[in-house]
Design a protein around this motif. Structure first.
Motif, PDB file in Angstrom:
ATOM      1  N   GLY A 377       0.793  -1.223   0.000  1.00  0.00           N
ATOM      2  CA  GLY A 377       0.000   0.000   0.000  1.00  0.00           C
ATOM      3  C   GLY A 377       0.823   1.268   0.000  1.00  0.00           C
ATOM      4  O   GLY A 377       0.271   2.375  -0.124  1.00  0.00           O
ATOM      5  N   ARG A 378       2.143   1.150   0.136  1.00  0.00           N
ATOM      6  CA  ARG A 378       3.013   2.321   0.139  1.00  0.00           C
ATOM      7  C   ARG A 378       3.413   2.706  -1.280  1.00  0.00           C
ATOM      8  O   ARG A 378       3.356   1.900  -2.199  1.00  0.00           O
ATOM      9  N   THR A 379       3.842   3.942  -1.453  1.00  0.00           N
ATOM     10  CA  THR A 379       4.402   4.404  -2.713  1.00  0.00           C
ATOM     11  C   THR A 379       5.908   4.526  -2.545  1.00  0.00           C
ATOM     12  O   THR A 379       6.379   5.220  -1.629  1.00  0.00           O
ATOM     13  N   LEU A 380       6.661   3.836  -3.402  1.00  0.00           N
ATOM     14  CA  LEU A 380       8.118   3.810  -3.301  1.00  0.00           C
ATOM     15  C   LEU A 380       8.745   4.440  -4.545  1.00  0.00           C
ATOM     16  O   LEU A 380       8.226   4.292  -5.655  1.00  0.00           O
ATOM     17  N   SER A 381       9.866   5.095  -4.340  1.00  0.00           N
ATOM     18  CA  SER A 381      10.654   5.614  -5.448  1.00  0.00           C
ATOM     19  C   SER A 381      11.576   4.509  -5.930  1.00  0.00           C
ATOM     20  O   SER A 381      12.312   3.911  -5.130  1.00  0.00           O
ATOM     21  N   VAL A 382      11.549   4.216  -7.240  1.00  0.00           N
ATOM     22  CA  VAL A 382      12.342   3.118  -7.788  1.00  0.00           C
ATOM     23  C   VAL A 382      13.110   3.590  -9.017  1.00  0.00           C
ATOM     24  O   VAL A 382      12.711   4.536  -9.697  1.00  0.00           O
ATOM     25  N   VAL A 383      14.226   2.914  -9.283  1.00  0.00           N
ATOM     26  CA  VAL A 383      14.941   3.103 -10.542  1.00  0.00           C
ATOM     27  C   VAL A 383      14.651   1.882 -11.400  1.00  0.00           C
ATOM     28  O   VAL A 383      14.753   0.740 -10.946  1.00  0.00           O
ATOM     29  N   THR A 384      14.222   2.110 -12.642  1.00  0.00           N
ATOM     30  CA  THR A 384      13.865   0.995 -13.521  1.00  0.00           C
ATOM     31  C   THR A 384      15.123   0.349 -14.074  1.00  0.00           C
ATOM     32  O   THR A 384      16.111   1.014 -14.386  1.00  0.00           O
ATOM     33  N   LEU A 385      15.076  -0.979 -14.199  1.00  0.00           N
ATOM     34  CA  LEU A 385      16.221  -1.779 -14.620  1.00  0.00           C
ATOM     35  C   LEU A 385      15.974  -2.367 -15.998  1.00  0.00           C
ATOM     36  O   LEU A 385      14.845  -2.390 -16.488  1.00  0.00           O
ATOM     37  N   ASN A 386      17.025  -2.893 -16.585  1.00  0.00           N
ATOM     38  CA  ASN A 386      16.870  -3.622 -17.837  1.00  0.00           C
ATOM     39  C   ASN A 386      16.120  -4.914 -17.583  1.00  0.00           C
ATOM     40  O   ASN A 386      16.286  -5.559 -16.535  1.00  0.00           O
ATOM     41  N   ALA A 387      15.318  -5.322 -18.527  1.00  0.00           N
ATOM     42  CA  ALA A 387      14.588  -6.592 -18.425  1.00  0.00           C
ATOM     43  C   ALA A 387      14.610  -7.270 -19.779  1.00  0.00           C
ATOM     44  O   ALA A 387      14.728  -6.614 -20.814  1.00  0.00           O
ATOM     45  N   THR A 388      14.517  -8.602 -19.785  1.00  0.00           N
ATOM     46  CA  THR A 388      14.475  -9.324 -21.048  1.00  0.00           C
ATOM     47  C   THR A 388      13.107  -9.137 -21.694  1.00  0.00           C
ATOM     48  O   THR A 388      12.152  -8.680 -21.053  1.00  0.00           O
ATOM     49  N   LEU A 389      13.006  -9.497 -22.947  1.00  0.00           N
ATOM     50  CA  LEU A 389      11.753  -9.321 -23.676  1.00  0.00           C
ATOM     51  C   LEU A 389      10.621 -10.133 -23.068  1.00  0.00           C
ATOM     52  O   LEU A 389       9.447  -9.799 -23.222  1.00  0.00           O
ATOM     53  N   SER A 390      10.961 -11.215 -22.367  1.00  0.00           N
ATOM     54  CA  SER A 390       9.931 -12.084 -21.799  1.00  0.00           C
ATOM     55  C   SER A 390       9.485 -11.628 -20.410  1.00  0.00           C
ATOM     56  O   SER A 390       8.559 -12.192 -19.848  1.00  0.00           O
ATOM     57  N   GLU A 391      10.138 -10.593 -19.860  1.00  0.00           N
ATOM     58  CA  GLU A 391       9.823 -10.158 -18.510  1.00  0.00           C
ATOM     59  C   GLU A 391       9.008  -8.869 -18.527  1.00  0.00           C
ATOM     60  O   GLU A 391       9.079  -8.089 -19.473  1.00  0.00           O
ATOM     61  N   SER A 392       8.268  -8.671 -17.446  1.00  0.00           N
ATOM     62  CA  SER A 392       7.679  -7.349 -17.239  1.00  0.00           C
ATOM     63  C   SER A 392       8.792  -6.453 -16.711  1.00  0.00           C
ATOM     64  O   SER A 392       9.907  -6.884 -16.478  1.00  0.00           O
ATOM     65  N   ALA A 409       8.592  -0.954 -18.674  1.00  0.00           N
ATOM     66  CA  ALA A 409       9.014   0.431 -18.477  1.00  0.00           C
ATOM     67  C   ALA A 409      10.405   0.619 -19.064  1.00  0.00           C
ATOM     68  O   ALA A 409      11.236  -0.295 -19.029  1.00  0.00           O
ATOM     69  N   GLU A 410      10.644   1.792 -19.595  1.00  0.00           N
ATOM     70  CA  GLU A 410      11.969   2.094 -20.127  1.00  0.00           C
ATOM     71  C   GLU A 410      12.977   2.036 -18.986  1.00  0.00           C
ATOM     72  O   GLU A 410      12.745   2.615 -17.912  1.00  0.00           O
ATOM     73  N   PRO A 411      14.097   1.338 -19.161  1.00  0.00           N
ATOM     74  CA  PRO A 411      15.086   1.265 -18.070  1.00  0.00           C
ATOM     75  C   PRO A 411      15.741   2.610 -17.809  1.00  0.00           C
ATOM     76  O   PRO A 411      15.670   3.531 -18.627  1.00  0.00           O
ATOM     77  N   ASN A 412      16.355   2.710 -16.626  1.00  0.00           N
ATOM     78  CA  ASN A 412      17.146   3.893 -16.279  1.00  0.00           C
ATOM     79  C   ASN A 412      16.278   5.125 -16.084  1.00  0.00           C
ATOM     80  O   ASN A 412      16.591   6.221 -16.551  1.00  0.00           O
ATOM     81  N   ARG A 413      15.145   4.935 -15.371  1.00  0.00           N
ATOM     82  CA  ARG A 413      14.277   6.051 -15.034  1.00  0.00           C
ATOM     83  C   ARG A 413      13.919   5.979 -13.548  1.00  0.00           C
ATOM     84  O   ARG A 413      13.766   4.892 -13.002  1.00  0.00           O
ATOM     85  N   LEU A 414      13.772   7.126 -12.909  1.00  0.00           N
ATOM     86  CA  LEU A 414      13.269   7.170 -11.539  1.00  0.00           C
ATOM     87  C   LEU A 414      11.776   7.437 -11.586  1.00  0.00           C
ATOM     88  O   LEU A 414      11.344   8.446 -12.161  1.00  0.00           O
TER      89      LEU A 414
END
Length: 440
Positions: A377-392, A409-414
């Motif tokens: 239920g909390r809102t967290l600040s995250v940095v997006t990572l690289n993922a394979t085509l088969s992953e979310s 999500a595009e990687p390397n974003r806060l």
């Protein structure tokens, strides 16, 4: 053009050394090979923190020589500094270069064409080393979104189980201006940078230095556009009130405290020659949690140190249970030749060491699960990572939790995400409400 391949073993500091070596070799006109088997020069940048690390290096040397017999093999790093003759005797090893001479490797290999010379050793007094070798590691953890920057090397401590001071030398710091410039350059491409070192909290402690780690971080916040800084491992007593207060006050510093503990037994801490007692450690951890209630709190913990009785282990387990840890790195003690601990009596039988490791790992898993559930239920600040085509999409939160994103999500974003579930080893973002449902 001669092609090279650098393979790193061990810690973040070794990874940073390897990145610097790649830059130096490229500057000499050598070309990086995509695969080890296609290289004319293979540089093995080694670790020696455990006997298993040594075994891994020796096996790799033999494998390289077998799969690519024409390659020139150069072994460097901590194992090379500790036992150069041992490595020079392995098949195919042309050079063994200690950490004492690591900055000279590019000159050595470019100036000395291969003439079948095997077993050349270049190792000197590591305590005379004052040069600082480092470059950003821009493939940190394989996600290519959180580069690691080593800003400190060496260690002045003399823990009785540790060989690192004797292969890394005295504590020395990267110049503040250099760190600022490196972080400034990285901030143009990355949202988060991880600051690391052998003993990171000792940055700036050399005689005559007028700045400490907290002061450096203030400069980085003031003089660069980096959106998030993360500290790797800092010794507990280097988490000063000033540093913790700065971490709590700035949203641009990750809410993440990693302080090596080793053991919660007062008696064993003394035998380890650690410079704090359990009460000192607890004071720093509780202060961090008072200032940052949702911060990650991690520690390195060792089990099976020589002389560790059942009572000592139970004292340590209870101490750990009483602290707000969110994860632990649990290590089984491994004898390291050349350290005082290896010569101590009362070595703990290996089955006992492994059982104690299991107990603490289970305790760590329980604490981590409780921490993750508290994030629902909390809102967290995250940095997006690289993922394979088969992953979310994948992401890492400021407080060091892996998050499965509800959509790619595009990687390397806060970004900020709402947490809707707990996964086997992380968290899951709340799924967005479909537009049709909103209209209804």
């Amino acid at each position: 053009m001669e092609k090279f391949f650098v393979q790193n073993f061990g810690c973040r500091a070794t990874q940073a050394d390897g990145a610097a070596l790649e830059s130096l070799l490229s500057a000499k006109g050598l070309e990086a090979a995509a695969e080890r088997s296609h290289a004319d020069l293979v540089v093995l940048n080694t670790c020696t923190v455990t006997s298993a690390a040594d075994d891994d290096v020796r096996q790799t040397v033999r494998r390289v020589h077998r799969e690519n017999p024409c390659a020139r093999i150069l072994v460097t790093g901590c194992y090379a500094q500790r036992a150069p003759e041992e490595l020079a005797a392995l098949p195919g090893v042309e050079w063994v270069v200690g950490n004492s001479h690591k900055t000279q490797i590019a000159d050595l290999v470019s100036a000395a064409p291969y003439h079948g010379n095997i077993g050349n050793i270049l190792v000197g007094d590591i305590f005379a080393q004052h040069e600082f070798l480092s470059a950003p590691v821009e493939d940190a953890a394989g996600d290519r979104t959180r580069p690691n920057l080593k800003i400190q090397d060496g260690c002045n401590n003399r823990c009785s189980f540790c060989i690192i001071p004797f292969v890394r030398g005295r504590s020395r710091s990267a110049p503040a201006g250099q760190v600022v410039e490196q972080v400034r350059n990285l901030s143009r491409r990355y949202r988060e940078v991880v600051l690391s070192g052998i003993n990171l909290g000792r940055w700036g402690r050399e005689p005559g230095s007028g700045m400490r780690l907290a002061g450096l971080i203030r400069r980085l916040l003031d003089e660069t556009e980096i959106e998030r800084l993360r500290l790797s491992s800092v010794e507990p007593m280097d988490f000063s009130d000033d540093l913790l207060g700065l971490m709590a006050a700035s949203p641009r510093i990750a809410r993440h405290v990693h302080a090596p503990l080793q053991t919660g037994s007062d008696r064993i801490l003394r035998r380890m020659h650690r410079k704090y007692r359990p009460r000192h450690y607890a004071d720093r951890i509780f202060q961090a949690r008072r200032l940052m209630p949702d911060c990650a709190v991690g520690a390195d913990v060792m089990v099976g140190f020589p002389g560790e009785t059942e009572a000592d282990f139970e004292e340590s387990r209870r101490f750990i249970e009483g602290l707000p840890f969110t994860y632990l790195h649990v290590f089984t003690y491994s004898e390291r030749p050349g350290t005082p601990a290896a010569e101590m009596p009362d070595q703990v039988p290996m089955p006992v060491r492994k059982e104690r490791n299991r107990i603490l790992r289970e305790l760590a898993a329980s604490k981590n699960l409780a921490f993750r559930r508290a994030m629902l239920g909390r809102t967290l600040s995250v940095v997006t990572l690289n993922a394979t085509l088969s992953e979310s999409g994948k992401a890492l939160s400021s407080n060091y939790l892996r998050v499965d994103l509800a959509r790619a999500a595009e990687p390397n974003r806060l970004i900020d995400v709402e947490i809707g579930g707990v996964t086997e080893c992380g968290l899951r973002e709340t799924a967005p409400v479909p537009a049709l449902a909103i209209l209804v």
